[in-house]
Design a protein around this motif. Structure first.
Motif, mmCIF file in Angstrom:
data_model
loop_
_atom_site.group_PDB
_atom_site.id
_atom_site.type_symbol
_atom_site.label_atom_id
_atom_site.label_comp_id
_atom_site.label_asym_id
_atom_site.label_seq_id
_atom_site.Cartn_x
_atom_site.Cartn_y
_atom_site.Cartn_z
ATOM 1 N N GLY A 13 0.678 -1.095 -0.145
ATOM 2 C CA GLY A 13 0.058 0.015 0.098
ATOM 3 C C GLY A 13 0.863 1.324 -0.060
ATOM 4 N N VAL A 40 4.996 -9.278 12.788
ATOM 5 C CA VAL A 40 5.334 -10.544 12.490
ATOM 6 C C VAL A 40 5.910 -10.964 11.427
ATOM 7 C CG1 VAL A 40 5.005 -12.850 12.932
ATOM 8 C CG2 VAL A 40 3.834 -11.547 14.546
ATOM 9 N N VAL A 118 -7.515 4.335 11.421
ATOM 10 C CA VAL A 118 -8.713 4.462 10.625
ATOM 11 C C VAL A 118 -9.048 3.116 9.737
ATOM 12 C CG1 VAL A 118 -10.168 5.537 8.918
ATOM 13 C CG2 VAL A 118 -8.678 6.804 10.276
ATOM 14 N N ALA A 151 -5.062 -3.519 -0.119
ATOM 15 C CA ALA A 151 -3.522 -3.841 0.145
ATOM 16 C C ALA A 151 -3.353 -4.110 1.762
ATOM 17 C CB ALA A 151 -2.260 -2.770 -0.084
ATOM 18 N N CYS A 152 -4.558 -4.922 2.324
ATOM 19 C CA CYS A 152 -4.650 -4.828 3.606
ATOM 20 C C CYS A 152 -4.105 -6.102 4.180
ATOM 21 C CB CYS A 152 -6.115 -4.982 3.891
ATOM 22 S SG CYS A 152 -7.086 -6.631 3.298
ATOM 23 N N GLY A 175 2.310 -17.426 14.224
ATOM 24 C CA GLY A 175 3.414 -16.527 13.891
ATOM 25 C C GLY A 175 4.065 -15.752 15.265
ATOM 26 N N MET A 282 -0.766 -15.238 -0.184
ATOM 27 C CA MET A 282 0.226 -15.510 1.020
ATOM 28 C C MET A 282 1.381 -16.445 0.575
ATOM 29 S SD MET A 282 0.476 -15.858 4.864
ATOM 30 C CE MET A 282 2.315 -15.506 5.626
ATOM 31 N N PRO A 285 5.892 -18.192 4.277
ATOM 32 C CA PRO A 285 6.944 -17.325 4.751
ATOM 33 C C PRO A 285 8.421 -17.978 4.740
ATOM 34 C CG PRO A 285 5.348 -17.373 6.400
ATOM 35 C CD PRO A 285 4.853 -18.323 5.435
ATOM 36 N N GLY A 288 10.610 -16.494 2.059
ATOM 37 C CA GLY A 288 11.233 -15.043 2.362
ATOM 38 C C GLY A 288 11.011 -14.257 1.194
HETATM 39 C C1 LIG Z 1 5.858 -15.598 10.323
HETATM 40 C C2 LIG Z 1 5.850 -14.668 9.055
HETATM 41 C C3 LIG Z 1 7.246 -14.697 8.612
HETATM 42 C C4 LIG Z 1 7.639 -13.814 7.364
HETATM 43 N N1 LIG Z 1 8.812 -13.369 6.950
HETATM 44 C C5 LIG Z 1 8.832 -12.993 5.819
HETATM 45 C C6 LIG Z 1 10.256 -12.763 5.381
HETATM 46 O O1 LIG Z 1 11.322 -13.083 5.888
HETATM 47 N N2 LIG Z 1 10.524 -12.102 4.108
HETATM 48 C C7 LIG Z 1 9.429 -11.855 3.548
HETATM 49 O O2 LIG Z 1 9.488 -11.041 2.369
HETATM 50 N N3 LIG Z 1 8.221 -11.968 3.898
HETATM 51 C C8 LIG Z 1 7.819 -12.504 5.193
HETATM 52 N N4 LIG Z 1 6.587 -12.814 5.537
HETATM 53 C C9 LIG Z 1 5.667 -12.257 4.627
HETATM 54 C C10 LIG Z 1 5.444 -10.855 4.532
HETATM 55 O O3 LIG Z 1 5.125 -10.309 6.077
HETATM 56 C C11 LIG Z 1 4.033 -10.318 3.776
HETATM 57 O O4 LIG Z 1 4.315 -10.929 2.641
HETATM 58 C C12 LIG Z 1 4.103 -8.759 3.650
HETATM 59 O O5 LIG Z 1 3.903 -8.339 4.907
HETATM 60 C C13 LIG Z 1 2.948 -8.462 2.729
HETATM 61 O O6 LIG Z 1 2.990 -7.166 2.572
HETATM 62 P P1 LIG Z 1 1.380 -6.292 2.541
HETATM 63 O O7 LIG Z 1 1.896 -5.005 2.011
HETATM 64 O O8 LIG Z 1 0.694 -7.025 1.407
HETATM 65 O O9 LIG Z 1 0.662 -6.678 3.865
HETATM 66 P P2 LIG Z 1 0.898 -6.004 5.434
HETATM 67 O O10 LIG Z 1 2.256 -5.749 5.302
HETATM 68 O O11 LIG Z 1 0.338 -7.262 5.979
HETATM 69 O O12 LIG Z 1 0.015 -4.840 5.363
HETATM 70 C C14 LIG Z 1 -1.177 -4.584 5.504
HETATM 71 C C15 LIG Z 1 -1.469 -3.518 6.184
HETATM 72 O O13 LIG Z 1 -2.878 -3.089 6.105
HETATM 73 C C16 LIG Z 1 -3.481 -2.594 7.225
HETATM 74 N N5 LIG Z 1 -4.862 -3.117 7.222
HETATM 75 C C17 LIG Z 1 -5.397 -4.267 7.428
HETATM 76 N N6 LIG Z 1 -6.736 -4.102 7.260
HETATM 77 C C18 LIG Z 1 -7.023 -3.058 7.147
HETATM 78 C C19 LIG Z 1 -8.238 -2.035 7.133
HETATM 79 N N7 LIG Z 1 -9.496 -2.926 6.873
HETATM 80 N N8 LIG Z 1 -8.379 -0.733 7.005
HETATM 81 C C20 LIG Z 1 -7.157 -0.213 7.029
HETATM 82 N N9 LIG Z 1 -5.934 -0.921 7.153
HETATM 83 C C21 LIG Z 1 -5.931 -2.196 7.316
HETATM 84 C C22 LIG Z 1 -2.560 -3.532 8.341
HETATM 85 O O14 LIG Z 1 -2.582 -2.928 9.547
HETATM 86 C C23 LIG Z 1 -1.171 -3.698 7.602
HETATM 87 O O15 LIG Z 1 -0.591 -2.505 8.119
HETATM 88 C C24 LIG Z 1 6.341 -13.410 6.693
HETATM 89 C C25 LIG Z 1 5.068 -13.703 7.052
HETATM 90 C C26 LIG Z 1 4.978 -14.185 8.238
HETATM 91 C C27 LIG Z 1 3.435 -14.571 8.673
#
Ligand SMILES: Cc1cc2nc3c(=O)[nH]c(=O)nc-3n(C[C@H](O)[C@H](O)[C@H](O)COP(=O)(O)OP(=O)(O)OC[C@H]3O[C@@H](n4cnc5c(N)ncnc54)[C@H](O)[C@@H]3O)c2cc1C
Length: 407
Positions: A13, A40, A118, A151-152, A175, A282, A285, A288
């Motif tokens: 996001g 996490v 929010v 992008a939640c 996790g 997803m 993990p 990585g």
């Molecule tokens: C145990 C574990 C280990 C991992 N290790 C790795 C690693 O080493 N390397 C790697 O590349 N990936 C790793 N991952 C995966 C990685 O964390 C995710 O793929 C990455 O964070 C995805 O990014 P994103 O922006 O899609 O989502 P996120 O980082 O989850 O961000 C989503 C955001 O949206 C917000 N949100 C959710 N719902 C709402 C709503 N309704 N309204 C407003 N805001 C909202 C959340 O608060 C959050 O800040 C790991 C995951 C886990 C569970």
């Protein structure tokens, strides 16, 4: 009417908000939590990420966080069989506390309005775009936008769940992560397997180390049913990890946990609107690569949204082109990652696979490559927007108090 509303200030996001604001659009980025906070995550930013950061104009922003650099990965089975493989390029280690905050800051500096605390409770298509429903301590409200991107992350609220996906009867995981100081280890990412899960240990910025594990609920209960008990138990369950962590001190207020983590949800890159990062799928993990995929999905989507807002393409074309690119880039790594996770979960297969990888390094390298996106040299990547002027790291990071909470 806003040009774009983006739901979630995670990697996908915030990086998308940065690009679209840089292209001159009126962007509202909505995050339900307050930044910065610990999340996490293994905090291993894979080599492929760097090309996307470059394209998104965020390479310098992340480099300014002084991430650790890793060139190898080591896998260690429960019985101590280990395999060390070179990574396809240098990977970075950086805390999500610093990284997510830096990207959201960059989006704001590029002109996006970032609303924290929010929650988006639902998105509805209307005649001229979308209505986005918001909830905060002040009450409920709505905003209209020409385009919306979800992008939640991996656990969407009911109003943001794709209609086609059911939670199903799959096993889910817990996790846990915690930072450590005073660890002595080579600059590499270590992955230790134990009965019911795996633990990653890798260096991050400021000479610290991140320990992050994913475990079945049964193993979590066996350990004692709390994050602290789980962290104690895994060191007992894998002697090589115990040895590696010897002398390491947990950093106060960095321990966080999250559940449920479902690594088997079917992929949905589009449902009424585009879905980026973990909101689309997803990847397990242990690969990585989740953060790289989140950044890359923003990189793929940004030019299409730009064309849509300029009325050069229709919504249907945006959907078609994004979905096709998504399948091309991510379907195979996700499939292979899920197969690998299932293989490594079985003790005898993991020993066999690691032993085989030792004697057939080509196979090991092939497996590493099959679970990830393309590595692209930076000089071949055209930035979508300019890198922001280099930022004063101390002005940006670490001033607000550390908050406890889960991802
Ligand atoms: C145990 C574990 C280990 C991992 N290790 C790795 C690693 O080493 N390397 C790697 O590349 N990936 C790793 N991952 C995966 C990685 O964390 C995710 O793929 C990455 O964070 C995805 O990014 P994103 O922006 O899609 O989502 P996120 O980082 O989850 O961000 C989503 C955001 O949206 C917000 N949100 C959710 N719902 C709402 C709503 N309704 N309204 C407003 N805001 C909202 C959340 O608060 C959050 O800040 C790991 C995951 C886990 C569970």
């Amino acid at each position: 009417m806003r040009d774009v509303v983006i739901v979630g200030a995670g990697l996908a996001g915030s990086s998308l908000a940065h690009v679209l604001s840089g292209l001159g659009w009126d962007v509202l980025l909505i995050e339900r939590r307050q930044l910065p906070h610990h999340k996490v995550c293994g905090e291993f930013l894979s080599p492929e990420s760097q090309a996307s950061l470059w394209a998104l104009g965020l390479y310098d922003t992340v480099a300014a966080l002084r991430p650790s650099v890793m060139e190898h990965a080591r896998l260690v089975s429960r019985r101590g069989v280990s395999l060390r493989v070179p990574l396809p390029g240098p990977a970075w280690g950086v805390s999500r506390f610093a990284l997510d905050y830096a990207l959201a800051t960059a989006a704001r500096q590029a002109g996006a309005e970032v609303q924290q605390g929010v929650t988006v409770s639902g998105v509805t298509a209307v005649e001229q775009g979308y209505t986005v429903n918001l909830r905060s301590l002040e009450g409920t409200s709505m905003v209209q936008a020409r385009a919306v991107v979800v992008a939640c992350g991996r656990n969407p609220l009911p109003g943001l769940r794709p209609k086609t996906v059911t939670t199903g009867a799959r096993p889910t995981y817990v996790g846990v992560k915690c930072h450590y100081a005073d660890v002595t280890m080579p600059s590499q990412v270590d992955l230790f397997l134990f009965k019911g899960g795996y633990v990653g240990l890798s260096p991050i910025e400021d000479g610290r180390y991140n320990l992050c594990l994913l475990t079945t609920r049964a193993a979590f209960a066996r350990a004692g049913g709390s994050a602290g008990a789980m962290l104690d138990a895994v060191t007992r369950w894998n002697p090589a990890l115990q040895q590696q962590l010897a002398g390491g001190q947990p950093v106060p207020d960095t321990e966080v946990s999250v559940a449920p983590v479902d690594t088997g949800v079917p992929a949905v890159p589009w449902d009424t609107v585009a879905r980026l990062g973990d909101a689309a799928v997803m990847i397990p993990p242990l690969c990585g690569d989740g953060m790289a995929m989140a950044l890359r999905s923003a990189e793929i989507c940004a030019p299409l949204i730009n064309d849509f807002l300029h009325e050069r393409i229709t919504l249907a074309t945006w959907q078609e082109q994004y979905s096709a690119a998504w399948q091309r880039e991510f379907a195979r790594p996700v499939r292979t990652g899920r197969q690998l996770q299932a293989l490594l979960a079985r003790a005898y297969l993991s020993d066999g696979l690691l032993a085989l990888g030792k004697f057939l390094p080509v196979l090991a390298r092939h497996l590493v490559r099959a679970t990830r996106g393309q590595s692209r040299p930076l000089e071949t990547v055209l930035p979508l927007v300019q890198q922001p002027a280099s930022q004063d790291r101390n002005a940006m990071i670490g001033i607000p108090a550390v908050q406890k909470g889960d991802a």
